[in-house]
Write a protein that holds these residues in place. Structure first.
Motif, PDB file in Angstrom:
ATOM      1  N   CYS A   1       0.821  -1.209   0.000  1.00  0.00           N
ATOM      2  CA  CYS A   1       0.000   0.000   0.000  1.00  0.00           C
ATOM      3  C   CYS A   1       0.854   1.258   0.000  1.00  0.00           C
ATOM      4  O   CYS A   1       0.520   2.250  -0.650  1.00  0.00           O
ATOM      5  N   VAL A   2       1.953   1.252   0.774  1.00  0.00           N
ATOM      6  CA  VAL A   2       2.743   2.483   0.870  1.00  0.00           C
ATOM      7  C   VAL A   2       3.796   2.561  -0.232  1.00  0.00           C
ATOM      8  O   VAL A   2       4.463   3.585  -0.385  1.00  0.00           O
ATOM      9  N   GLN A   3       3.966   1.507  -1.012  1.00  0.00           N
ATOM     10  CA  GLN A   3       4.916   1.544  -2.115  1.00  0.00           C
ATOM     11  C   GLN A   3       4.255   1.978  -3.419  1.00  0.00           C
ATOM     12  O   GLN A   3       4.906   2.482  -4.310  1.00  0.00           O
ATOM     13  N   SER A   4       2.950   1.732  -3.512  1.00  0.00           N
ATOM     14  CA  SER A   4       2.294   1.956  -4.788  1.00  0.00           C
ATOM     15  C   SER A   4       1.457   3.228  -4.742  1.00  0.00           C
ATOM     16  O   SER A   4       0.575   3.374  -3.882  1.00  0.00           O
ATOM     17  N   THR A   5       1.735   4.131  -5.670  1.00  0.00           N
ATOM     18  CA  THR A   5       0.976   5.394  -5.680  1.00  0.00           C
ATOM     19  C   THR A   5      -0.485   5.163  -6.051  1.00  0.00           C
ATOM     20  O   THR A   5      -1.341   5.975  -5.738  1.00  0.00           O
ATOM     21  N   THR A   6      -0.776   4.053  -6.744  1.00  0.00           N
ATOM     22  CA  THR A   6      -2.184   3.778  -7.057  1.00  0.00           C
ATOM     23  C   THR A   6      -2.930   3.345  -5.806  1.00  0.00           C
ATOM     24  O   THR A   6      -4.151   3.351  -5.783  1.00  0.00           O
ATOM     25  N   LEU A   7      -2.193   2.972  -4.775  1.00  0.00           N
ATOM     26  CA  LEU A   7      -2.860   2.614  -3.517  1.00  0.00           C
ATOM     27  C   LEU A   7      -2.769   3.806  -2.560  1.00  0.00           C
ATOM     28  O   LEU A   7      -3.421   4.813  -2.769  1.00  0.00           O
ATOM     29  N   LEU A   8      -1.937   3.720  -1.551  1.00  0.00           N
ATOM     30  CA  LEU A   8      -1.971   4.765  -0.519  1.00  0.00           C
ATOM     31  C   LEU A   8      -0.724   5.638  -0.493  1.00  0.00           C
ATOM     32  O   LEU A   8      -0.623   6.543   0.320  1.00  0.00           O
TER      33      LEU A   8
ATOM     34  N   GLN B   1       1.890   8.515  -1.008  1.00  0.00           N
ATOM     35  CA  GLN B   1       1.721   9.932  -1.346  1.00  0.00           C
ATOM     36  C   GLN B   1       2.246  10.169  -2.760  1.00  0.00           C
ATOM     37  O   GLN B   1       3.097   9.437  -3.243  1.00  0.00           O
ATOM     38  N   PRO B   2       1.722  11.234  -3.438  1.00  0.00           N
ATOM     39  CA  PRO B   2       2.170  11.524  -4.801  1.00  0.00           C
ATOM     40  C   PRO B   2       3.684  11.685  -4.841  1.00  0.00           C
ATOM     41  O   PRO B   2       4.273  12.330  -3.968  1.00  0.00           O
ATOM     42  N   GLN B   3       4.314  11.037  -5.849  1.00  0.00           N
ATOM     43  CA  GLN B   3       5.762  11.058  -5.919  1.00  0.00           C
ATOM     44  C   GLN B   3       6.221  12.320  -6.647  1.00  0.00           C
ATOM     45  O   GLN B   3       6.080  12.430  -7.861  1.00  0.00           O
ATOM     46  N   THR B   4       6.749  13.277  -5.904  1.00  0.00           N
ATOM     47  CA  THR B   4       7.189  14.520  -6.527  1.00  0.00           C
ATOM     48  C   THR B   4       8.662  14.461  -6.868  1.00  0.00           C
ATOM     49  O   THR B   4       9.114  15.076  -7.820  1.00  0.00           O
ATOM     50  N   SER B   5       9.425  13.734  -6.077  1.00  0.00           N
ATOM     51  CA  SER B   5      10.843  13.592  -6.387  1.00  0.00           C
ATOM     52  C   SER B   5      11.279  12.195  -6.014  1.00  0.00           C
ATOM     53  O   SER B   5      10.511  11.427  -5.429  1.00  0.00           O
ATOM     54  N   SER B   6      12.532  11.893  -6.350  1.00  0.00           N
ATOM     55  CA  SER B   6      13.022  10.549  -6.013  1.00  0.00           C
ATOM     56  C   SER B   6      13.175  10.399  -4.504  1.00  0.00           C
ATOM     57  O   SER B   6      13.334   9.310  -3.989  1.00  0.00           O
ATOM     58  N   ALA B   7      13.109  11.506  -3.794  1.00  0.00           N
ATOM     59  CA  ALA B   7      13.273  11.439  -2.340  1.00  0.00           C
ATOM     60  C   ALA B   7      11.954  11.243  -1.602  1.00  0.00           C
ATOM     61  O   ALA B   7      11.927  11.156  -0.381  1.00  0.00           O
ATOM     62  N   THR B   8      10.845  11.176  -2.340  1.00  0.00           N
ATOM     63  CA  THR B   8       9.553  10.987  -1.680  1.00  0.00           C
ATOM     64  C   THR B   8       9.544   9.645  -0.946  1.00  0.00           C
ATOM     65  O   THR B   8       9.840   8.610  -1.536  1.00  0.00           O
TER      66      THR B   8
END
Lengths: 525, 362
Positions: B168-175, B177-184
């Motif tokens: 859930c926390v690895q996949s943006t389609t699940l939960l 947060q939106p990945q804005t940078s590689s550091a998200t």
């Protein structure tokens, strides 16, 4: 076939052997000789003392009176281990094999010290099996073997010790009919190898062809001891079940006025023709062996039908089916007008089926809970308001019930486990008899282990229920009990209903013969 | 005078022994723990100070400890409920995890903040509870239908749930947060303020939240269910003798499923409370061992609700103090776990000892 041995002294000689457990004289004055190279059959009903006798020989108990000699020397083994060491091995009715292990692993248990040599041991198992004319795969997992194969594994386990006497306790009781012949062949070969074999059974007909001599025990005494060749089956059966004067007879002598009430009771229940109907019930166990075979029986309201039979002939399975705890493989059963075949235990209770299970501790009660909780285990809803249990009302009701059914306990809140067997049984009976409505009562071995006064109370309650129009199925291995309480007696043998006789003292021999597997001439097949 | 002698009659003395032995055992294991701290080359007084500071030092510390205790107590309550039916639920960890996932998912649903009547708080709590119930119920169904031992099924379902959190926390389609940078970071967005559990004290100093009230209420309900209700008695009957219970018309299978579902529901609720009360966002390892500690709490309580609360408090403070000891005094976290293990052994051992003394005294 064994004339040459008559001159020798017997391998095992019992002289005036007696055993007493507290006030119970289990065995008294038994004198018997068992010769090498023969098969000695030991016949008797349940409780006749057969097992006690075997256990004395095998060193499980010490004797109370008399003497034993084995191989010419006095015999008093301190334990089964000593008996094994000195040449007596026993195959018990309940096998002691670990189901998840292979045959060879099981047989190595307790016989091998240090390194395990599976292959050599396996070869020894094969050799022994071959010598006695059967096949046993040492690498088979015991749990996957049939009962007969497991029994053969047990026999090999005994034979590996090279015993001079092999005792088999009820070996045929667990076997399907097809495997009995093979077992008897093995017994014959064991005897022919110069050993003695004692075969304990209550099924005379089965073992007749292999036994050299037959001894009959009844009520702890030896009542017959003769050569099988000249023995008359009828006489032996009579000796086995023959009338014996027991204190039980006092309880049984109570006149059964229920008979006179019967028609009235039947009418009172209105349109209901039958209280309990079993229609072709069959049960197969996990191994595919048929435990109950096309069992059909109809019981009218107010009627008490006894189901006789030696234990292990399908009674337990029938009891479990009627209790709603076991689904029959085939057939149906009804209580009143309700079909309950697949309905489960709660529906049986709701339809008015009172059940007194055979195994009180396993099925009838929760011993760690209180008397009151147990007496109302199936009616707790009556004392529940908003999900909470109204304990005071429960205890009050239980107290009344305990008085009515004479359940003696310090109070309704004491643990059920603290009650005597008789009081426990009375409590269970109270619970089941106070179902409303009560249509049928199935009572399995309801007086087992009870003292006379409790037995009497149980009978009184069962008779009273019948008088109220309840159809009663009384499953029992005590013939006296059935004759005294039931209106008619059906006989179960190997899961089949093999006959039906009126419940009269004169029918004892006929019923006994049916129980021991003798096919009656007037039996409708 | 006479009254005191009467009061200290044999059963009372035995009861005192029953209280004293576990206390001595705990004190003993704490002493051994301090010896271990000394052996690891750290300063013992410093470690003690850090421990006390972290556990009771400030209003914040106390609040945090109690919040920890709430999660442990809920898992423990669920455990004793199922244990009444002779079922051992070792899946608390996974039940917390699924509770946390569902609470996060509902909490991140944008319109939730506008719901009236505190539904913004209640809905995620309920969702987490139901998710936990489902997770426990699966183990129940497996037990009834296939005879799967619940110790194994709840444990393995727990592992699955932990991986679900990870997913859930690895996949943006699940939960995630939106990945804005590689550091998200692989975490969910934080939940809105309206979804967070309201504080109890009103002071921003203390993190203590209404989870405590919910927990105490549920503890009361559990005590009543176990001691006074017909359902509790039925659970007991089925736990003691399933065949007899079924013969008496009790729905054996259903009772077992319900018992495990209830245990799971408590775990799921604990997960939701942990999320909405303290962490506010979902991340991998979110459940961080509370399920297993809660299991220990349940086991040590010997089926008593009060025992669960006491044990949970103890372990809650121990955990807070341990974390502080690790940060402030540099004592390895593993050592806290060792001390915790020692205490479990000591308490369990003293229980057996007390029982033996009681039997011997009879």
């Amino acid at each position: 076939m064994t004339q040459s041995t008559t001159a020798e002294p017997p391998l095992l000689a019992l002289d005036g052997l007696g055993k007493r457990f507290g006030s119970l004289q289990a065995l008294e004055g038994v004198s018997l000789g068992v010769r090498a190279g023969t098969v000695q059959c030991l016949l008797g009903e349940n409780g006749a003392g057969k097992s006690t006798l075997c256990n004395l020989i095998f060193g499980v108990y010490g004797r109370s009176a008399g003497h034993m000699a084995f191989g010419g020397a006095p015999w008093a083994p301190a334990s089964p281990a000593v008996a094994l060491e000195r040449g007596i091995a026993m195959v018990h009715q309940h096998f002691s094999l670990v189901p998840r292990m292979t045959v060879v692993e099981n047989l190595m248990l307790g016989q091998v010290k240090g390194m395990l040599h599976r292959h050599e041991f396996g070869a020894r198992i094969r050799d022994i099996a071959e010598r006695f004319g059967f096949v046993l795969d040492p690498d088979a997992v015991v749990g996957e073997l049939s009962v007969g194969e497991r029994q053969r594994a047990e026999i090999v386990k005994c034979l590996m010790r090279d015993p001079r006497l092999l005792v088999l306790d009820e070996p045929t009781a667990v076997l399907p009919p097809g495997e009995i012949g093979a077992l008897l062949d093995i017994c014959r070969r064991v005897a022919d190898s110069g050993r003695a074999v004692i075969l304990v059974t209550h099924k005379l007909a089965e073992i007749a062809k292999v036994a050299d001599r037959v001894a009959v025990l009844r009520g702890g005494r030896l009542v017959a001891d003769e050569d099988m060749a000249g023995a008359d089956m009828g006489t032996l059966v009579h000796a086995m079940v023959g009338r014996e004067v027991k204190p039980l007879d006092v309880a049984l002598a109570e006149p059964d006025d229920g008979v006179a009430d019967q028609p009235a009771a039947a009418e009172a229940t209105g349109p209901r023709r039958f209280a309990l109907v079993c229609d072709g019930l069959s049960v197969e166990d996990r191994h595919g062996a048929v435990r109950l075979d096309n069992f059909t029986l109809e019981i009218r309201p107010g009627e008490i039908v006894g189901l006789a039979g030696v234990e292990g002939n399908g009674q337990s399975e029938l009891g479990m089916v009627l209790a709603g705890l076991l689904r029959p493989t085939e057939g149906r059963f009804y209580m009143g007008d309700v079909e309950l075949t697949h309905a489960g235990a709660a529906a049986v209770t709701a339809a008015g089926g009172g059940i007194v299970p055979e195994d009180r501790h396993a099925v009838a009660c929760v011993t760690a809970m209180s008397v009151a909780e147990n007496m109302y285990l199936n009616k707790l809803g009556q004392f529940t308001r908003f999900g909470l249990l109204h304990r005071r009302a429960l205890h009050a009701a239980a107290e009344t019930q305990m008085r009515t059914f004479d359940v003696r306990a310090a109070g309704p809140e004491v643990a059920f486990s603290g009650l005597s067997g008789g009081n426990q049984q009375k409590a269970v009976l109270a619970r089941e008899l106070t179902l409303d409505p009560l249509v049928a009562l199935v009572a399995a071995q309801p007086t087992r282990g009870l003292d006379i006064s409790a037995v009497e109370a149980v009978y009184r309650q069962i008779r009273a229920a019948a008088r109220r129009g309840v159809g009663v199925l009384l499953i029992s291995s005590e013939l006296d009990e059935l004759i005294a309480v039931a209106d008619r007696i059906a006989v179960l043998y190997r899961g089949r209903l093999v006959g039906e006789r009126p419940a009269a003292a004169g029918e004892r021999a006929a019923i006994g013969a049916l129980m021991s597997g003798q096919v009656m001439s007037d039996q409708a097949e | 005078m006479t009254t005191t002698t009467i009061m200290l009659s044999l059963p009372d003395r035995r009861r005192m022994v029953g209280v004293a032995v576990p206390f001595i055992a705990v004190a003993g294991s704490l002493a051994i723990g301090l010896l271990l701290v000394a052996a690891s080359g750290k300063s013992v007084p410093e470690a003690i100070e850090a421990f006390l500071d972290g556990a009771f030092g400030t209003a914040y510390a106390i609040g945090a400890s109690i919040n920890r205790a709430v999660a442990l107590a809920l898992v423990g309550l669920g455990f004793i409920l199922a244990f009444r039916a002779n079922l051992t639920n070792v899946g608390g960890e996974g039940q917390i995890a699924v509770g946390g996932i569902v609470a996060t998912a509902i909490g991140l649903w944008t319109p939730i903040s506008d719901l009236p009547l505190g539904l913004a708080v209640v809905l995620p709590l309920l969702g987490g509870t139901l998710a936990g119930a489902l997770w426990g119920g699966i183990a129940g169904v497996m037990k009834v239908r296939f005879g799967t031992n619940e110790v194994i099924s709840t444990l393995l379902l727990g592992f699955i749930a932990l991986l679900l959190v990870y997913w859930c926390v690895q996949s943006t389609t699940l939960l995630r947060q939106p990945q804005t940078s590689s550091a998200t970071l692989p975490e969910s967005l934080p939940i809105a303020d309206a979804v967070k559990l309201p504080g109890l004290t009103g002071s921003p100093e203390s993190p203590l939240h209404i989870g405590l009230v919910i927990c105490l209420l549920l503890a009361g309900v559990t005590a009543v269910v176990l001691q006074r209700s017909t359902f509790g008695l039925r659970l007991r009957a089925i736990g003691l003798n399933e065949l007899a219970a079924r013969r008496a018309g009790m729905p054996g299978g259903i009772l077992l499923v319900v018992a495990l579902a209830l245990a799971g529901a408590f775990g799921g609720l604990a997960g939701a409370i942990m999320l909405q009360g303290e962490q506010y966002y979902l991340k991998a390892g979110f459940s961080s061992g509370y399920g297993f500690d809660g299991l220990v709490v349940g086991l040590l309580s010997r089926g008593s609700t009060v025992g669960v609360l006491a044990g949970a408090l103890f372990f809650g403070f121990l955990r807070s103090g341990g974390i502080s000891m690790e940060i402030m005094a540099g004592v390895p976290a593993a050592l806290t776990l060792v001390i915790q293990g020692l205490i479990v052994i000591a308490v369990a051992g003293s229980v057996i000892l007390v029982e033996r003394l009681e039997r011997g005294g009879r």
